[in-house]
Write an enzyme that holds these catalytic residues in place. Structure first.
Site, short mmCIF file in Angstrom:
data_model
loop_
_atom_site.label_atom_id
_atom_site.label_comp_id
_atom_site.label_asym_id
_atom_site.label_seq_id
_atom_site.Cartn_x
_atom_site.Cartn_y
_atom_site.Cartn_z
CB THR A 43 -0.92 0.00 1.24
OG1 THR A 43 -1.65 -1.23 1.24
CG2 THR A 43 -1.90 1.17 1.22
CG HIS A 46 -0.60 0.39 -4.55
ND1 HIS A 46 -0.42 0.16 -5.89
CD2 HIS A 46 -0.89 -0.81 -4.02
CE1 HIS A 46 -0.59 -1.12 -6.15
NE2 HIS A 46 -0.87 -1.74 -5.01
N1 LIG Z 1 -7.20 -7.35 2.03
C1 LIG Z 1 -6.21 -6.95 2.80
O1 LIG Z 1 -6.34 -6.75 4.00
C2 LIG Z 1 -4.85 -6.78 2.21
C3 LIG Z 1 -3.76 -6.50 3.03
C4 LIG Z 1 -2.49 -6.41 2.47
C5 LIG Z 1 -2.33 -6.58 1.10
N2 LIG Z 1 -3.44 -6.82 0.33
C6 LIG Z 1 -3.33 -7.09 -1.11
O2 LIG Z 1 -2.90 -8.42 -1.26
C7 LIG Z 1 -2.20 -8.55 -2.50
C8 LIG Z 1 -0.86 -9.21 -2.24
O3 LIG Z 1 0.00 -8.35 -1.49
P1 LIG Z 1 1.59 -8.46 -1.68
O4 LIG Z 1 2.19 -7.39 -0.85
O5 LIG Z 1 2.04 -9.85 -1.50
O6 LIG Z 1 1.67 -8.05 -3.25
P2 LIG Z 1 2.85 -8.14 -4.31
O7 LIG Z 1 2.43 -7.30 -5.45
O8 LIG Z 1 4.17 -7.87 -3.66
O9 LIG Z 1 2.86 -9.68 -4.74
C9 LIG Z 1 1.96 -10.18 -5.65
C10 LIG Z 1 2.50 -11.48 -6.23
O10 LIG Z 1 1.57 -11.90 -7.23
C11 LIG Z 1 2.30 -12.44 -8.29
N3 LIG Z 1 1.47 -12.44 -9.49
C12 LIG Z 1 1.27 -11.44 -10.37
N4 LIG Z 1 0.44 -11.83 -11.34
C13 LIG Z 1 0.10 -13.11 -11.07
C14 LIG Z 1 -0.72 -14.06 -11.70
N5 LIG Z 1 -1.37 -13.79 -12.84
N6 LIG Z 1 -0.83 -15.29 -11.14
C15 LIG Z 1 -0.17 -15.61 -10.02
N7 LIG Z 1 0.63 -14.73 -9.36
C16 LIG Z 1 0.76 -13.51 -9.89
C17 LIG Z 1 3.56 -11.61 -8.39
O11 LIG Z 1 4.61 -12.30 -9.04
C18 LIG Z 1 3.87 -11.35 -6.90
O12 LIG Z 1 4.77 -12.31 -6.36
C19 LIG Z 1 -2.16 -7.15 -3.09
O13 LIG Z 1 -3.26 -6.98 -3.96
C20 LIG Z 1 -2.35 -6.26 -1.88
O14 LIG Z 1 -2.87 -5.01 -2.23
C21 LIG Z 1 -4.68 -6.94 0.85
ZN LIG Z 2 0.34 -2.69 5.19
#
Ligand SMILES: NC(=O)c1ccc[n+]([C@@H]2O[C@H](COP(=O)([O-])OP(=O)(O)OC[C@H]3O[C@@H](n4cnc5c(N)ncnc54)[C@H](O)[C@@H]3O)[C@@H](O)[C@H]2O)c1
Ligand SMILES: [Zn+2]
Ligand SMILES: [Zn+2]
Length: 345
Positions: A43, A46
């Protein structure tokens, strides 16, 4: 205590200015926290890139933090100056229908430290005392700074009712996907199948406790069926944030299975859902956002008792003065799942 403090102000997308700003004074029922470590979250990236909360700039971001109590505001009791703490970043009014349900992001007055207001890339932050959680003395600060991201994952597992013996697919093996895998292992979910396009990320997830790793998206459905006696998974956690992956998740769950909606898509993106199939198969999808209240306590407990392997999350750290470099180079360190800013040692 009055005066100034050093803080990293994001003056516009892509540009931090580390400068002296007024040190916050703890108001009534507030606590001044001297910050020691802050994680950089997706975040934050972003926000840094101007894709999120851009209307709030200039601002001090940072919400995954730990520190020690520096000063107690008027009316605060039960907390001690010098105590190590973590802080729940989500500020609700505390008394509305949503706050009482621990669904603070639905509170009409909700604020989030480091997102809608100044956060923790600074020497000090003043926070509501009721959101301060004292921590054990013996847990390293770089581990404590993982409490908030782990709390998000704890909440997701709770919302999805994940239990031992359940088959779970984690789409995305980024830092958060890795924590999902580790928590699932702790819960006793089996098998844990992880998918990512990156070989390295899948490898890290396998080291963290996944049973099966998939890098080829076209092999995923067959792999899931093969490891679930042909049924599909009990639960799929989307941890990337792509509508196409949510659609694929619907193909990967068993009849009566569940999609944990976790990865953040763009605003307004939609998912075509076969309604009749959802009804007849009793399928479900449920969102989970942030980690708060009990989620923070549970995450802290898991970290305190060594249930989460943290070495891949604690290797990369930068002084506040070098925060610009930390953000500019973040994609150069795929083997480090987290970069942290160090305030005090
Ligand atoms: N809901 C919540 O409370 C919450 C909290 C924290 C993060 N998030 C979200 O969770 C997600 C993951 O967070 P992060 O920090 O690990 O993100 P990140 O962007 O660091 O990691 C995402 C991973 O997804 C992989 N990826 C990309 N496209 C893909 C595909 N088509 N198929 C499979 N894998 C793919 C990438 O290689 C990467 O390793 C993000 O969307 C983030 O915004 C949500
Ligand atoms: Zn966080
Ligand atoms: Zn409220």
């Amino acid at each position: 205590m009055t005066g100034t403090m050093k803080a990293a102000v994001l003056v516009k997308p892509g540009q931090f200015d580390v400068r002296d700003v007024p040190r916050p004074e703890p108001g009534r029922d507030e606590v001044l926290v001297r910050i020691s470590r802050v994680g950089i979250c997706g975040t934050d990236i972003h926000i840094f890139n101007g894709h999120y909360a851009a209307e709030n700039l200039p601002m001090i971001p940072g919400h995954e933090f730990t520190g020690t109590i520096a000063e107690l505001g008027e009316g605060v009791s039960g907390l001690t100056v010098g105590a190590p703490v973590v802080v729940d970043m989500n500020i609700g009014c505390g008394s509305c229908y949503w706050c009482r349900r621990n669904e603070i992001l639905n509170c009409p007055e909700m604020q989030q430290m480091g997102i809608t207001m100044d956060g923790a890339f600074a020497e000090y932050i003043s926070v509501p005392a009721r959101l301060v959680i004292p921590t054990p003395q013996n847990v390293p600060v770089e581990v404590l700074a993982l409490t908030e991201p782990l709390a998000c994952v704890v909440r997701c597992a709770r919302k999805a009712n994940i239990s031992f013996g359940q088959s779970v697919v984690v789409l995305g093996a980024g830092p958060i996907g890795n924590l999902h895998v580790q928590l699932l292992r702790t819960i006793g979910a089996a098998p844990i199948i992880v998918a990512d396009l990156s070989e390295d990320r899948v490898q890290l997830a396998l080291e963290a406790g996944a049973d099966v790793g998939v890098t080829n998206p076209s092999a995923l459905e067959e792999t899931v069926l093969r490891h679930t006696e042909g049924r599909g998974a009990d639960v799929v956690i989307e941890s990337v944030g792509l509508p196409a992956l949510y659609q694929q998740a619907a193909q990967l769950i068993r009849k009566g299975g569940h999609i944990a909606a976790f990865g953040l898509t763009g605003a307004g993106e939609t998912l075509p859902v076969d309604i009749l199939q959802t009804i007849l198969q009793e399928n479900s999808i449920k969102g989970s956002v942030a980690g708060m209240g009990q989620d923070m306590h549970d995450a802290l407990t898991l970290l305190t008792h060594g249930r989460i392997k943290t070495d891949r999350f604690t290797g990369a750290s930068y002084a506040l003065d070098h925060i610009q470099q930390a953000f500019d180079s973040i994609t150069d360190r795929p083997g480090d799942l987290k970069t942290q800013i160090v305030l005090t040692h």
